[in-house]
Design an enzyme around this catalytic site. Sequence first.
Site, PDB file in Angstrom:
ATOM      1  N   LYS A  46       0.869  -1.172   0.000  1.00  0.00           N
ATOM      2  CA  LYS A  46       0.000   0.000   0.000  1.00  0.00           C
ATOM      3  C   LYS A  46       0.914   1.233   0.000  1.00  0.00           C
ATOM      4  O   LYS A  46       2.003   1.203   0.579  1.00  0.00           O
ATOM      5  CB  LYS A  46      -0.892  -0.033   1.255  1.00  0.00           C
ATOM      6  CG  LYS A  46      -1.749   1.203   1.444  1.00  0.00           C
ATOM      7  CD  LYS A  46      -2.776   1.392   0.344  1.00  0.00           C
ATOM      8  CE  LYS A  46      -3.438   2.761   0.389  1.00  0.00           C
ATOM      9  NZ  LYS A  46      -4.155   3.080  -0.869  1.00  0.00           N
ATOM     10  N   LEU A  74      -5.197   7.288   0.093  1.00  0.00           N
ATOM     11  CA  LEU A  74      -3.881   6.830   0.555  1.00  0.00           C
ATOM     12  C   LEU A  74      -3.785   6.600   2.062  1.00  0.00           C
ATOM     13  O   LEU A  74      -2.794   6.931   2.703  1.00  0.00           O
ATOM     14  CB  LEU A  74      -2.786   7.795   0.074  1.00  0.00           C
ATOM     15  CG  LEU A  74      -2.631   7.766  -1.450  1.00  0.00           C
ATOM     16  CD1 LEU A  74      -1.961   9.024  -1.962  1.00  0.00           C
ATOM     17  CD2 LEU A  74      -1.841   6.545  -1.899  1.00  0.00           C
ATOM     18  N   ASN A 100       5.856   0.927  -2.250  1.00  0.00           N
ATOM     19  CA  ASN A 100       5.213   2.009  -3.012  1.00  0.00           C
ATOM     20  C   ASN A 100       5.175   3.248  -2.116  1.00  0.00           C
ATOM     21  O   ASN A 100       4.780   3.166  -0.952  1.00  0.00           O
ATOM     22  CB  ASN A 100       3.793   1.558  -3.395  1.00  0.00           C
ATOM     23  CG  ASN A 100       3.028   2.621  -4.175  1.00  0.00           C
ATOM     24  OD1 ASN A 100       2.647   3.657  -3.640  1.00  0.00           O
ATOM     25  ND2 ASN A 100       2.791   2.351  -5.442  1.00  0.00           N
ATOM     26  N   CYS A 131      -1.561   9.365  -8.172  1.00  0.00           N
ATOM     27  CA  CYS A 131      -2.797   9.086  -7.427  1.00  0.00           C
ATOM     28  C   CYS A 131      -3.830  10.172  -7.698  1.00  0.00           C
ATOM     29  O   CYS A 131      -3.588  11.348  -7.447  1.00  0.00           O
ATOM     30  CB  CYS A 131      -2.546   8.997  -5.928  1.00  0.00           C
ATOM     31  SG  CYS A 131      -4.090   8.607  -5.072  1.00  0.00           S
ATOM     32  N   ILE A 192      -0.587   1.250 -15.699  1.00  0.00           N
ATOM     33  CA  ILE A 192      -0.952   2.593 -15.297  1.00  0.00           C
ATOM     34  C   ILE A 192      -1.623   2.579 -13.917  1.00  0.00           C
ATOM     35  O   ILE A 192      -2.052   1.531 -13.441  1.00  0.00           O
ATOM     36  CB  ILE A 192      -1.951   3.229 -16.321  1.00  0.00           C
ATOM     37  CG1 ILE A 192      -3.154   2.339 -16.512  1.00  0.00           C
ATOM     38  CG2 ILE A 192      -1.289   3.610 -17.593  1.00  0.00           C
ATOM     39  CD1 ILE A 192      -4.212   2.860 -17.489  1.00  0.00           C
ATOM     40  N   GLY A 266      -4.365  -6.043  -9.611  1.00  0.00           N
ATOM     41  CA  GLY A 266      -4.933  -5.131  -8.624  1.00  0.00           C
ATOM     42  C   GLY A 266      -6.308  -5.550  -8.154  1.00  0.00           C
ATOM     43  O   GLY A 266      -6.463  -6.450  -7.314  1.00  0.00           O
TER      44      GLY A 266
HETATM   45  C1  LIG Z   1      -8.608   0.257  -3.501  1.00  0.00           C
HETATM   46  C2  LIG Z   1      -7.405   0.669  -4.304  1.00  0.00           C
HETATM   47  C3  LIG Z   1      -6.332   1.307  -3.665  1.00  0.00           C
HETATM   48  C4  LIG Z   1      -5.208   1.686  -4.392  1.00  0.00           C
HETATM   49  N1  LIG Z   1      -4.147   2.282  -3.752  1.00  0.00           N
HETATM   50  C5  LIG Z   1      -3.022   2.604  -4.444  1.00  0.00           C
HETATM   51  C6  LIG Z   1      -1.877   3.150  -3.777  1.00  0.00           C
HETATM   52  O1  LIG Z   1      -1.854   3.327  -2.547  1.00  0.00           O
HETATM   53  N2  LIG Z   1      -0.788   3.459  -4.520  1.00  0.00           N
HETATM   54  C7  LIG Z   1      -0.748   3.252  -5.884  1.00  0.00           C
HETATM   55  O2  LIG Z   1       0.273   3.539  -6.522  1.00  0.00           O
HETATM   56  N3  LIG Z   1      -1.813   2.709  -6.538  1.00  0.00           N
HETATM   57  C8  LIG Z   1      -2.933   2.393  -5.850  1.00  0.00           C
HETATM   58  N4  LIG Z   1      -4.005   1.826  -6.503  1.00  0.00           N
HETATM   59  C9  LIG Z   1      -3.926   1.596  -7.967  1.00  0.00           C
HETATM   60  C10 LIG Z   1      -3.552   0.148  -8.274  1.00  0.00           C
HETATM   61  O3  LIG Z   1      -2.285  -0.178  -7.767  1.00  0.00           O
HETATM   62  C11 LIG Z   1      -3.589  -0.106  -9.802  1.00  0.00           C
HETATM   63  O4  LIG Z   1      -2.692   0.770 -10.448  1.00  0.00           O
HETATM   64  C12 LIG Z   1      -4.989   0.105 -10.384  1.00  0.00           C
HETATM   65  O5  LIG Z   1      -5.985  -0.373  -9.520  1.00  0.00           O
HETATM   66  C13 LIG Z   1      -5.155  -0.564 -11.759  1.00  0.00           C
HETATM   67  O6  LIG Z   1      -5.011  -1.952 -11.654  1.00  0.00           O
HETATM   68  P1  LIG Z   1      -6.294  -2.971 -11.586  1.00  0.00           P
HETATM   69  O7  LIG Z   1      -7.205  -2.577 -12.715  1.00  0.00           O
HETATM   70  O8  LIG Z   1      -5.701  -4.326 -11.740  1.00  0.00           O
HETATM   71  O9  LIG Z   1      -6.937  -2.739 -10.265  1.00  0.00           O
HETATM   72  C14 LIG Z   1      -5.143   1.447  -5.797  1.00  0.00           C
HETATM   73  C15 LIG Z   1      -6.230   0.794  -6.419  1.00  0.00           C
HETATM   74  C16 LIG Z   1      -7.337   0.401  -5.702  1.00  0.00           C
HETATM   75  C17 LIG Z   1      -8.461  -0.300  -6.415  1.00  0.00           C
END
Ligand SMILES: Cc1cc2nc3c(=O)[nH]c(=O)nc-3n(C[C@H](O)[C@H](O)[C@H](O)COP(=O)(O)O)c2cc1C
Length: 303
Positions: A46, A74, A100, A131, A192, A266
């Site tokens: 996270k 965050l 991260n 973000c 992305i 993700g």
């Molecule tokens: C609930 C949630 C929390 C996330 N928190 C972060 C984060 O703290 N830092 C970050 O770089 N990306 C964060 N992301 C983005 C994911 O790492 C990822 O880039 C994004 O969800 C796309 O991938 P996916 O379609 O497989 O979920 C978060 C995504 C979700 C759904």
Amino acid sequence: MRCDPSVKVGALTLKNPVLTASGTFGYGLEFEPYFDISALGAICTKGLSLLPRIGNAPPRICETASGMLNAIGLANIGVEAFCTDKLPSLRERNVTVVANIFATSIEDFAALARRLDREQGIAAIEVNISCPNVDKGGLEFGVDPQMAAAVTSAVKKVTKLPVWVKLSPEAGRIAVIARACEEAGADALCAINTIRGLAIDVQTWKPRLSNRTGGLSGPALKPIAIRMVWEVAKAVKVPVIGIGGVTCAEDAIEFMLAGATAVQVGSANFRDPLAAHKIAQGIVDYCERRAIDPRELIGKALL
Ligand SMILES: Cc1cc2nc3c(=O)[nH]c(=O)nc-3n(C[C@H](O)[C@H](O)[C@H](O)COP(=O)(O)O)c2cc1C
């Protein structure tokens, strides 16, 4: 033929090309009851900030067609608690950990990297300049090539660890940002993060998230992410890690064919805690059926 699923992201060798994406896999240890998380390519933690954050008020996630919106803001335990309370267990279990990080200033990004650099057991730092769910310090670093380069070089200066930069789909020309980060020393680029969306409750006539907008993730994001991975992979020499809507081995293979060296899983982790584990196995099965190694897939669709 038994295939060797390992891939190299710069100088770092990963056991296989499947990682879990930041924010969707906690600090890794939460998934221990389900499978051996040390078998993954890596886990991305996270997003860590210098101080703990409680994040946005609920509701902060909602489901949408073929995906979800989140505006967590965050929330995290802070870098210090991560280093003392989580990292020792991850290290003991031999988990490949990508930390991260998120900050609202270049100085704080550097301070985070400096703190993590003192620890054993971190394989790379992933710098989140993308973000969409915070008032300050989220997208402004990720949509401006000079800012993106400044964050990258500030982090590079204070750590020996590989520095990965996580790009935003909201940057008009993602390849320009990618090149700026590469020139500033990025060891890999991750593409992305989520893209901003809005969902409205037709009973209350109010946004479904307290933050109003949220980041769209899940399968709805995948074709956009694959197009962006392809653009970034053509623009840079460093490895690209694909993220966005990976739910099965075929999705991961599609990203690799577009130029990704590895992928992050993700939102799929929320539906099935074993998703990343199954995807890694599915890539091996696919490669063994064709008598190839996963490395042979990288960029093959776009020669
Ligand atoms: C609930 C949630 C929390 C996330 N928190 C972060 C984060 O703290 N830092 C970050 O770089 N990306 C964060 N992301 C983005 C994911 O790492 C990822 O880039 C994004 O969800 C796309 O991938 P996916 O379609 O497989 O979920 C978060 C995504 C979700 C759904």
